[in-house]
Enzyme design. Structure first.
Site, PDB file in Angstrom:
ATOM      1  N   CYS A  15       0.865  -1.185   0.000  1.00 51.47           N
ATOM      2  CA  CYS A  15       0.000   0.000   0.000  1.00 51.47           C
ATOM      3  C   CYS A  15       0.901   1.234   0.000  1.00 51.47           C
ATOM      4  CB  CYS A  15      -0.982  -0.020   1.170  1.00 51.47           C
ATOM      5  SG  CYS A  15      -0.225   0.005   2.810  1.00 51.47           S
ATOM      6  N   ASN A  73       2.223   1.453   4.496  1.00 48.52           N
ATOM      7  CA  ASN A  73       2.498   0.205   5.225  1.00 48.52           C
ATOM      8  C   ASN A  73       2.211   0.317   6.725  1.00 48.52           C
ATOM      9  OD1 ASN A  73       5.213  -2.054   5.996  1.00 48.52           O
ATOM     10  ND2 ASN A  73       3.228  -2.617   5.207  1.00 48.52           N
ATOM     11  N   CYS A 115      -1.516   0.740   7.442  1.00 50.20           N
ATOM     12  CA  CYS A 115      -2.951   0.417   7.522  1.00 50.20           C
ATOM     13  C   CYS A 115      -3.318  -0.809   6.677  1.00 50.20           C
ATOM     14  CB  CYS A 115      -3.814   1.605   7.081  1.00 50.20           C
ATOM     15  SG  CYS A 115      -3.603   3.092   8.081  1.00 50.20           S
ATOM     16  N   ARG A 116      -3.491  -0.616   5.367  1.00 52.53           N
ATOM     17  CA  ARG A 116      -4.098  -1.662   4.532  1.00 52.53           C
ATOM     18  C   ARG A 116      -3.217  -2.883   4.347  1.00 52.53           C
ATOM     19  NH1 ARG A 116      -5.075   2.200  -0.369  1.00 52.53           N
ATOM     20  NH2 ARG A 116      -3.193   3.075   0.622  1.00 52.53           N
ATOM     21  N   SER A 117      -1.977  -2.688   3.857  1.00 56.43           N
ATOM     22  CA  SER A 117      -1.163  -3.885   3.581  1.00 56.43           C
ATOM     23  C   SER A 117      -0.766  -4.626   4.862  1.00 56.43           C
ATOM     24  CB  SER A 117       0.038  -3.568   2.688  1.00 56.43           C
ATOM     25  OG  SER A 117       0.960  -2.708   3.294  1.00 56.43           O
ATOM     26  N   ASP A 122      -8.111   3.786   0.837  1.00 56.89           N
ATOM     27  CA  ASP A 122      -7.233   4.244   1.913  1.00 56.89           C
ATOM     28  C   ASP A 122      -8.080   4.735   3.088  1.00 56.89           C
ATOM     29  OD1 ASP A 122      -5.355   5.414   3.524  1.00 56.89           O
ATOM     30  OD2 ASP A 122      -4.388   6.553   1.911  1.00 56.89           O
TER      31      ASP A 122
HETATM   32  P1  4NP Z   1      -1.847   2.791   4.126  1.00 61.02           P
HETATM   33  O1  4NP Z   1      -2.465   4.142   4.695  1.00 61.02           O
HETATM   34  O2  4NP Z   1      -1.271   3.104   2.760  1.00 61.02           O
HETATM   35  O3  4NP Z   1      -3.024   1.882   4.063  1.00 61.02           O
HETATM   36  O4  4NP Z   1      -0.812   2.351   5.125  1.00 61.02           O
HETATM   37  C1  4NP Z   1      -1.752   5.344   4.748  1.00 61.02           C
HETATM   38  C2  4NP Z   1      -0.877   5.578   5.765  1.00 61.02           C
HETATM   39  C3  4NP Z   1      -0.185   6.774   5.835  1.00 61.02           C
HETATM   40  C4  4NP Z   1      -0.374   7.721   4.860  1.00 61.02           C
HETATM   41  C5  4NP Z   1      -1.242   7.492   3.809  1.00 61.02           C
HETATM   42  C6  4NP Z   1      -1.931   6.281   3.753  1.00 61.02           C
HETATM   43  N1  4NP Z   1       0.325   8.939   4.925  1.00 61.02           N
HETATM   44  O5  4NP Z   1       0.088   9.814   4.066  1.00 61.02           O
HETATM   45  O6  4NP Z   1       1.141   9.132   5.835  1.00 61.02           O
END
Ligand code: 4NP
Length: 159
Positions: free
Chosen positions: A22, A25, A27-29, A129
């Site tokens: 993702c 790294n 939340c989703r992945s 997201d």
């Molecule tokens: P992820 O979510 O891609 O599912 O881990 C996010 C975590 C952090 C950010 C964006 C999405 N960020 O912009 O910091």
């Protein structure tokens, strides 16, 4: 259908290797990593996750993601964020992106680089997201991840 394992393996590890990717790294992945790892615990499969971005490297999972996983019986405590490195393309048999931006950043789609939800029995799409949204978004992500991981685990079991 999943692509055949690379032969020979770069590191002689015979296990089929799946990477989940993702943006951050956190939340989703990582949620998909914990859920898929549980679903393939009895198979010769190794699962890892990474972000296309490096802002959160070394951090544990987002506390909302971790709370939703715990509420559903999973253990999120082992996660530490990593950034995707180009050499993962050689080390993994399948690289699965959570959304179209992640897929493009990885150079996909190809046979080995696909959307994670290409395995969703309810139909393909993105894992949205949840980072800037509310707790509902994390529950929605877990539901997508659980049904997709179960279907992917069945494919891996059938290899
Ligand atoms: P992820 O979510 O891609 O599912 O881990 C996010 C975590 C952090 C950010 C964006 C999405 N960020 O912009 O910091």
């Amino acid at each position: 259908m999943i692509p055949a394992a690379r032969a020979p393996r770069p590191d002689d590890d015979p296990r089929y290797a799946v990477a989940l990717v993702c943006l951050g790294n956190i939340c989703r992945s990582p949620m998909a990593d914990v859920v898929l790892s549980a679903a393939v615990a009895d198979l010769p499969v190794v699962v890892a996750s990474a972000g296309t971005g490096g802002w959160h490297v070394g951090e544990p999972m987002d506390r909302r993601a971790a709370a939703v996983l715990r509420a559903h019986g999973y253990d999120p405590s082992g996660h530490r964020a990593r950034q995707f490195d180009a050499d993962w393309h050689d080390r993994f048999d399948l690289v699965l992106a959570m959304d179209e931006d992640n897929l493009a950043a990885l150079g996909g789609p190809t046979e080995r680089i696909r959307l994670f939800r290409s395995f969703d029995p309810l139909g393909p799409g993105e894992v949205p997201d949840p980072y800037y949204g509310g707790d509902d978004g994390f529950e929605e992500v877990l539901a997508m991840v659980e049904r997709t991981a179960a279907a992917l685990a069945e494919e891996l079991r059938g290899r």
